[in-house]
Design a protein around this motif. Structure first.
Motif, PDB file in Angstrom:
ATOM      1  N   GLY A   9      24.858 -14.420  10.719  1.00 39.71           N
ATOM      2  CA  GLY A   9      24.723 -14.187   9.286  1.00 39.71           C
ATOM      3  C   GLY A   9      25.866 -13.354   8.758  1.00 39.71           C
ATOM      4  N   ALA A  10      25.545 -12.397   7.874  1.00 37.78           N
ATOM      5  CA  ALA A  10      26.576 -11.605   7.205  1.00 37.78           C
ATOM      6  C   ALA A  10      25.929 -10.342   6.641  1.00 37.78           C
ATOM      7  CB  ALA A  10      27.225 -12.417   6.081  1.00 37.78           C
ATOM      8  N   GLY A  11      26.776  -9.410   6.234  1.00 36.52           N
ATOM      9  CA  GLY A  11      26.228  -8.231   5.569  1.00 36.52           C
ATOM     10  C   GLY A  11      25.698  -7.171   6.502  1.00 36.52           C
ATOM     11  N   GLY A  12      26.308  -7.052   7.707  1.00 38.99           N
ATOM     12  CA  GLY A  12      25.874  -5.993   8.609  1.00 38.99           C
ATOM     13  C   GLY A  12      25.759  -6.394  10.061  1.00 38.99           C
ATOM     14  N   LYS A  13      26.344  -7.529  10.468  1.00 38.14           N
ATOM     15  CA  LYS A  13      26.246  -7.948  11.872  1.00 38.14           C
ATOM     16  C   LYS A  13      26.836  -6.902  12.817  1.00 38.14           C
ATOM     17  CE  LYS A  13      28.384 -11.817  12.104  1.00 38.14           C
ATOM     18  NZ  LYS A  13      28.942 -11.792  10.734  1.00 38.14           N
TER      19      LYS A  13
ATOM     20  N   ALA B 229      31.926 -13.797   9.145  1.00 34.20           N
ATOM     21  CA  ALA B 229      31.654 -13.873   7.709  1.00 34.20           C
ATOM     22  C   ALA B 229      32.746 -13.254   6.847  1.00 34.20           C
ATOM     23  CB  ALA B 229      30.319 -13.200   7.391  1.00 34.20           C
ATOM     24  N   HIS B 230      33.879 -12.898   7.463  1.00 32.92           N
ATOM     25  CA  HIS B 230      35.002 -12.337   6.699  1.00 32.92           C
ATOM     26  C   HIS B 230      34.586 -11.145   5.834  1.00 32.92           C
ATOM     27  CE1 HIS B 230      38.173 -15.747   7.102  1.00 32.92           C
ATOM     28  NE2 HIS B 230      37.423 -15.657   8.177  1.00 32.92           N
ATOM     29  N   ARG B 231      33.652 -10.352   6.359  1.00 32.48           N
ATOM     30  CA  ARG B 231      33.215  -9.109   5.725  1.00 32.48           C
ATOM     31  C   ARG B 231      32.485  -9.310   4.388  1.00 32.48           C
ATOM     32  NH1 ARG B 231      35.373  -4.789   8.483  1.00 32.48           N
ATOM     33  NH2 ARG B 231      37.127  -5.270   9.851  1.00 32.48           N
ATOM     34  N   LEU B 232      32.001 -10.518   4.149  1.00 33.80           N
ATOM     35  CA  LEU B 232      31.209 -10.776   2.944  1.00 33.80           C
ATOM     36  C   LEU B 232      29.720 -10.634   3.276  1.00 33.80           C
ATOM     37  CD1 LEU B 232      33.158 -13.799   1.431  1.00 33.80           C
ATOM     38  CD2 LEU B 232      33.190 -11.410   0.689  1.00 33.80           C
ATOM     39  N   PRO B 233      28.868 -10.395   2.278  1.00 32.08           N
ATOM     40  CA  PRO B 233      27.460 -10.116   2.557  1.00 32.08           C
ATOM     41  C   PRO B 233      26.578 -11.332   2.830  1.00 32.08           C
ATOM     42  CG  PRO B 233      27.922  -9.782   0.227  1.00 32.08           C
ATOM     43  CD  PRO B 233      29.235 -10.032   0.886  1.00 32.08           C
TER      44      PRO B 233
ATOM     45  N   ILE C 245      19.094 -12.592  12.296  1.00 30.58           N
ATOM     46  CA  ILE C 245      19.826 -13.058  11.118  1.00 30.58           C
ATOM     47  C   ILE C 245      19.945 -11.889  10.150  1.00 30.58           C
ATOM     48  CG2 ILE C 245      19.788 -14.618   9.134  1.00 30.58           C
ATOM     49  CD1 ILE C 245      18.099 -16.533  10.853  1.00 30.58           C
ATOM     50  N   VAL C 246      21.174 -11.562   9.769  1.00 29.57           N
ATOM     51  CA  VAL C 246      21.419 -10.466   8.840  1.00 29.57           C
ATOM     52  C   VAL C 246      21.917 -11.052   7.520  1.00 29.57           C
ATOM     53  CG1 VAL C 246      22.642  -8.288   8.460  1.00 29.57           C
ATOM     54  CG2 VAL C 246      22.042  -8.994  10.786  1.00 29.57           C
ATOM     55  N   ALA C 247      21.393 -10.534   6.413  1.00 23.44           N
ATOM     56  CA  ALA C 247      21.845 -10.924   5.083  1.00 23.44           C
ATOM     57  C   ALA C 247      22.011  -9.660   4.245  1.00 23.44           C
ATOM     58  CB  ALA C 247      20.866 -11.877   4.416  1.00 23.44           C
ATOM     59  N   GLY C 248      23.115  -9.572   3.498  1.00 19.90           N
ATOM     60  CA  GLY C 248      23.429  -8.352   2.774  1.00 19.90           C
ATOM     61  C   GLY C 248      22.992  -8.377   1.322  1.00 19.90           C
ATOM     62  N   LEU C 249      22.180  -7.402   0.931  1.00 17.82           N
ATOM     63  CA  LEU C 249      21.690  -7.331  -0.442  1.00 17.82           C
ATOM     64  C   LEU C 249      22.772  -6.908  -1.433  1.00 17.82           C
ATOM     65  CD1 LEU C 249      18.221  -5.667   0.212  1.00 17.82           C
ATOM     66  CD2 LEU C 249      18.712  -8.085  -0.195  1.00 17.82           C
TER      67      LEU C 249
ATOM     68  N   THR D  58      11.431 -17.083  17.522  1.00 17.46           N
ATOM     69  CA  THR D  58      12.529 -16.422  18.235  1.00 17.46           C
ATOM     70  C   THR D  58      13.586 -15.879  17.273  1.00 17.46           C
ATOM     71  OG1 THR D  58      13.849 -18.445  18.498  1.00 17.46           O
ATOM     72  CG2 THR D  58      12.199 -17.961  20.196  1.00 17.46           C
ATOM     73  N   MET D  59      13.293 -15.854  15.973  1.00 17.28           N
ATOM     74  CA  MET D  59      14.251 -15.341  14.993  1.00 17.28           C
ATOM     75  C   MET D  59      13.672 -14.146  14.257  1.00 17.28           C
ATOM     76  SD  MET D  59      16.158 -18.727  13.432  1.00 17.28           S
ATOM     77  CE  MET D  59      14.718 -19.750  13.126  1.00 17.28           C
ATOM     78  N   ARG D  60      14.537 -13.220  13.884  1.00 19.82           N
ATOM     79  CA  ARG D  60      14.202 -12.090  13.035  1.00 19.82           C
ATOM     80  C   ARG D  60      15.199 -12.084  11.878  1.00 19.82           C
ATOM     81  NH1 ARG D  60      10.929 -12.723  16.290  1.00 19.82           N
ATOM     82  NH2 ARG D  60      10.028 -11.267  17.808  1.00 19.82           N
ATOM     83  N   VAL D  61      14.737 -11.732  10.699  1.00 20.01           N
ATOM     84  CA  VAL D  61      15.609 -11.696   9.515  1.00 20.01           C
ATOM     85  C   VAL D  61      15.617 -10.275   8.968  1.00 20.01           C
ATOM     86  CG1 VAL D  61      16.035 -12.564   7.191  1.00 20.01           C
ATOM     87  CG2 VAL D  61      15.100 -14.099   8.942  1.00 20.01           C
ATOM     88  N   LEU D  62      16.802  -9.697   8.883  1.00 19.36           N
ATOM     89  CA  LEU D  62      16.965  -8.387   8.269  1.00 19.36           C
ATOM     90  C   LEU D  62      17.690  -8.544   6.944  1.00 19.36           C
ATOM     91  CD1 LEU D  62      16.815  -5.282   8.255  1.00 19.36           C
ATOM     92  CD2 LEU D  62      19.057  -5.296   9.398  1.00 19.36           C
ATOM     93  N   LEU D  63      16.998  -8.211   5.856  1.00 20.52           N
ATOM     94  CA  LEU D  63      17.655  -8.126   4.547  1.00 20.52           C
ATOM     95  C   LEU D  63      18.230  -6.717   4.470  1.00 20.52           C
ATOM     96  CD1 LEU D  63      14.989  -9.949   2.330  1.00 20.52           C
ATOM     97  CD2 LEU D  63      16.939 -10.913   3.579  1.00 20.52           C
ATOM     98  N   ASN D  64      19.499  -6.619   4.815  1.00 15.59           N
ATOM     99  CA  ASN D  64      20.170  -5.341   4.999  1.00 15.59           C
ATOM    100  C   ASN D  64      20.772  -4.842   3.686  1.00 15.59           C
ATOM    101  OD1 ASN D  64      21.201  -3.166   6.546  1.00 15.59           O
ATOM    102  ND2 ASN D  64      23.169  -4.207   6.757  1.00 15.59           N
TER     103      ASN D  64
END
Length: 232
Positions: free
Chosen positions: A10-14, A104-108, A128-132, A182-188
């Motif tokens: 993902g992106a936004g905090g891997k 992710a080229h440092r994008l969220p 899976i990380v996604a950046g708010l 087997t997946m976890r999602v963090l809305l970081n």
């Protein structure tokens, strides 16, 4: 059973997630590596960094407690993936493998080509990380490979809202091709109460779809991942 191979996508905090888990697992024999490209994780987070190690040297280091960051030399000071055979050997020697499996080229937020992400076939759990921080920003400034969505390619100034955030998370989960259990999602990047509240509808929607989803800030609470992934 606790996961042995954890892939982070993902992106936004891997990278922040990778470092946080590395520190939390300091007493174990941990391999920190990548299937794509990553900057090395140096001491004190990792005990040592090995670039292009001989297999025997890598396996010897993995007999000792503490994290070993290792991979092949790549351009720009980065590491890239071991051969599948060496990764399999190293994973067998370690207690835990933490693998950065996406870029992710440092994008969220991020969308994926057909060859992404690159999960080790033995992956037990995928974070899976996604950046708010993407919320309220133009898609072209917040989503890596946004043009893979035709609607977004036609309107790159469209602002990221909850629907766009959900689109990226769902697309990432589908690209992983793993069972949802087997997946976890963090809305970081929920660095303020307002951002955390704004993300609640997204977390509720993902949970209803069978994805274990949490809202948090790795900046404010770097320890939030360990218990969720390894102890619960």
């Amino acid at each position: 059973m606790q996961p042995k191979i954890v892939s982070i996508v993902g992106a936004g905090g891997k990278t922040t997630a990778l470092r946080a888990l590395t520190r939390a697992l300091a007493s174990r024999r941990v391999l920190v590596t990548t299937t794509t490209h990553m900057f090395p994780v140096p001491p004190p987070d990792c005990r040592t960094v090995l670039t292009d190690p001989a297999p025997d040297a890598l396996l010897a280091q993995l007999q000792l407690p503490g994290a070993v960051c290792a991979g092949r030399q790549a351009e720009g000071g980065k590491l890239c993936a071991f051969s599948p055979a060496l990764l399999t050997q190293a994973a067998a020697a370690a207690d835990t493998v933490l693998c950065e499996a996406d870029g992710a080229h440092r994008l969220p937020l991020k969308l994926h080509r057909a060859d992404e992400p690159v999960l080790p076939p033995q992956t037990d759990l995928c974070l899976i990380v996604a950046g708010l921080s993407a919320l309220g920003r133009p898609i072209r400034d917040a989503v890596h490979r946004y043009a893979l969505c035709p609607d977004w390619a036609a309107n790159p100034e469209r602002l990221v809202g909850i629907p766009e955030l959900l689109y990226c998370v769902r697309e990432t989960a589908a690209a992983c091709g793993l069972p949802k259990k087997t997946m976890r999602v963090l809305l970081n990047q929920a660095d303020t109460p307002a951002l955390a509240a704004l993300a609640e509808p997204a977390a509720t929607a993902l949970a209803a779809e069978g994805l274990d989803c949490r809202i948090g800030s790795l900046y404010a609470s770097p320890d939030l991942l360990h218990g969720w992934i390894f102890s619960e």
